[in-house]
Design an enzyme around this catalytic site. Sequence first.
Site, PDB file in Angstrom:
ATOM      1  N   GLY A  18       0.817  -1.208   0.000  1.00  0.00           N
ATOM      2  CA  GLY A  18       0.000   0.000   0.000  1.00  0.00           C
ATOM      3  C   GLY A  18       0.849   1.255   0.000  1.00  0.00           C
ATOM      4  O   GLY A  18       2.072   1.201   0.169  1.00  0.00           O
ATOM      5  N   MET A  20       1.121   3.930   2.139  1.00  0.00           N
ATOM      6  CA  MET A  20       1.835   4.236   3.378  1.00  0.00           C
ATOM      7  C   MET A  20       2.815   3.128   3.734  1.00  0.00           C
ATOM      8  O   MET A  20       3.920   3.390   4.213  1.00  0.00           O
ATOM      9  CB  MET A  20       0.846   4.457   4.529  1.00  0.00           C
ATOM     10  CG  MET A  20      -0.056   5.665   4.346  1.00  0.00           C
ATOM     11  SD  MET A  20       0.862   7.205   4.103  1.00  0.00           S
ATOM     12  CE  MET A  20       1.514   7.469   5.740  1.00  0.00           C
ATOM     13  N   LYS A  43      -1.401 -10.318  -3.033  1.00  0.00           N
ATOM     14  CA  LYS A  43      -0.177 -10.175  -3.838  1.00  0.00           C
ATOM     15  C   LYS A  43       0.911 -11.144  -3.404  1.00  0.00           C
ATOM     16  O   LYS A  43       2.101 -10.913  -3.645  1.00  0.00           O
ATOM     17  CB  LYS A  43       0.317  -8.727  -3.774  1.00  0.00           C
ATOM     18  CG  LYS A  43      -0.697  -7.749  -4.359  1.00  0.00           C
ATOM     19  CD  LYS A  43      -0.183  -6.342  -4.448  1.00  0.00           C
ATOM     20  CE  LYS A  43      -1.243  -5.421  -5.074  1.00  0.00           C
ATOM     21  NZ  LYS A  43      -0.799  -4.017  -5.145  1.00  0.00           N
ATOM     22  N   ILE A 105       0.293   0.969  13.519  1.00  0.00           N
ATOM     23  CA  ILE A 105       0.400   2.396  13.234  1.00  0.00           C
ATOM     24  C   ILE A 105      -0.972   3.023  12.995  1.00  0.00           C
ATOM     25  O   ILE A 105      -1.206   4.186  13.321  1.00  0.00           O
ATOM     26  CB  ILE A 105       1.288   2.626  11.985  1.00  0.00           C
ATOM     27  CG1 ILE A 105       2.659   1.962  12.159  1.00  0.00           C
ATOM     28  CG2 ILE A 105       1.425   4.109  11.685  1.00  0.00           C
ATOM     29  CD1 ILE A 105       3.448   2.457  13.359  1.00  0.00           C
ATOM     30  N   THR A 106      -1.902   2.259  12.472  1.00  0.00           N
ATOM     31  CA  THR A 106      -3.189   2.753  11.970  1.00  0.00           C
ATOM     32  C   THR A 106      -3.934   3.653  12.950  1.00  0.00           C
ATOM     33  O   THR A 106      -4.118   3.300  14.116  1.00  0.00           O
ATOM     34  CB  THR A 106      -4.091   1.568  11.589  1.00  0.00           C
ATOM     35  OG1 THR A 106      -3.349   0.675  10.758  1.00  0.00           O
ATOM     36  CG2 THR A 106      -5.341   2.044  10.875  1.00  0.00           C
ATOM     37  N   TYR A 168       8.654  13.179  18.705  1.00  0.00           N
ATOM     38  CA  TYR A 168       9.674  13.724  17.803  1.00  0.00           C
ATOM     39  C   TYR A 168      10.291  14.993  18.387  1.00  0.00           C
ATOM     40  O   TYR A 168      11.510  15.205  18.310  1.00  0.00           O
ATOM     41  CB  TYR A 168       9.085  14.039  16.420  1.00  0.00           C
ATOM     42  CG  TYR A 168       8.168  13.002  15.836  1.00  0.00           C
ATOM     43  CD1 TYR A 168       8.307  11.647  16.152  1.00  0.00           C
ATOM     44  CD2 TYR A 168       7.164  13.363  14.948  1.00  0.00           C
ATOM     45  CE1 TYR A 168       7.454  10.701  15.616  1.00  0.00           C
ATOM     46  CE2 TYR A 168       6.306  12.421  14.403  1.00  0.00           C
ATOM     47  CZ  TYR A 168       6.450  11.089  14.739  1.00  0.00           C
ATOM     48  OH  TYR A 168       5.604  10.150  14.216  1.00  0.00           O
ATOM     49  N   GLU A 216      -0.930  12.992  28.389  1.00  0.00           N
ATOM     50  CA  GLU A 216      -1.858  14.022  27.930  1.00  0.00           C
ATOM     51  C   GLU A 216      -3.162  13.875  28.714  1.00  0.00           C
ATOM     52  O   GLU A 216      -3.370  12.888  29.426  1.00  0.00           O
ATOM     53  CB  GLU A 216      -2.113  13.916  26.422  1.00  0.00           C
ATOM     54  CG  GLU A 216      -2.805  12.640  26.009  1.00  0.00           C
ATOM     55  CD  GLU A 216      -2.873  12.467  24.494  1.00  0.00           C
ATOM     56  OE1 GLU A 216      -2.123  13.134  23.763  1.00  0.00           O
ATOM     57  OE2 GLU A 216      -3.683  11.637  24.039  1.00  0.00           O
ATOM     58  N   HIS A 254      -6.555  13.328  20.022  1.00  0.00           N
ATOM     59  CA  HIS A 254      -6.632  11.890  20.201  1.00  0.00           C
ATOM     60  C   HIS A 254      -7.981  11.480  20.775  1.00  0.00           C
ATOM     61  O   HIS A 254      -8.594  12.212  21.547  1.00  0.00           O
ATOM     62  CB  HIS A 254      -5.520  11.408  21.150  1.00  0.00           C
ATOM     63  CG  HIS A 254      -4.167  11.430  20.538  1.00  0.00           C
ATOM     64  ND1 HIS A 254      -3.025  11.549  21.285  1.00  0.00           N
ATOM     65  CD2 HIS A 254      -3.757  11.361  19.250  1.00  0.00           C
ATOM     66  CE1 HIS A 254      -1.971  11.545  20.480  1.00  0.00           C
ATOM     67  NE2 HIS A 254      -2.402  11.431  19.246  1.00  0.00           N
TER      68      HIS A 254
END
Length: 298
Positions: A18, A20, A43, A105-106, A168, A216, A254
């Site tokens: 895909g 991403m 595939k 990750i989704t 990051y 958070e 989030h």
Amino acid sequence: MSIYLNSDSKIIVQGITGGMGAKHTALMLDSGAQIVGGVNARKAGTTVSHKDHEGNDVTLPVFGTVKEAMAATGANVSVLFVPPAFTKDAAIEAVDAEMPLIVVITEGVPVQDSAEVWAYLQGKSTRMIGPNCPGIITPGESLAGITPHTITGKGPIGLVSKSGTLTYQMMYELKDLGFSTAIGIGGDPVVGTTHIDALEAFENDPETKAIVMIGEIGGDAEERAAAYIAEHVTKPVVGYVAGFTAPEGKTMGHAGAIVSGSAGTAQAKKEALEAVGVKVGKTPSETAELMRGILQSL
């Protein structure tokens, strides 16, 4: 040493063909990670071409199932770039194959699906990081996810964060000192790996000398982490809680970030952490300076 991921980790990508999946397979290879193949049932039997971190051509096989990929490659990590509607099935397939570590990750996975996967994981050998997370990076060794690998180098700081972008930023702020491992656990209400899991792993990692914990608003994960730190963590911990100005009752970014009454506020979390000796910064930059000061005193 590091936690959960090192240079020996062999990674497959579920969803490697895909958009991403292909993009981040290339970036993971560029970081030096050992990507050994991918999975796409439609595939199976084909290959995908990339370049490694030295610019050499790499041909990666695409398998029909996770089990086949593990048998052929010895993979022990799977990174999932799968649309939300199919994430639960992809994760359960990896769990059934006894993949040691899966990194989801989704974003946008239905909370019920995440809860079902979490329940399915209980008693199994698989650790799940995510969903809705940037993954995990051990700088200079490996990357399973989407964290930019050029931000920082290896060092003595362990980082665990709900937020990807704050992961990051903290890596950048402390890039001169470096990190043992940085793990983004995800911002959804139900995640596979918690602050406490990461704190335990960093406490047991001899290479990690100090820990940054980024939380958070919403839920009580940070309060529970504070209680765990008081009982089990001997290494210095610095904290940051995003959302001091968040209005009550409004979801902020989030899915798990929502204040309800006095529960889940940034101030309450800050107080819980400070009560057990964690220094908490008001901004990411201030948090980085607190960590800098601690490392200089060690």
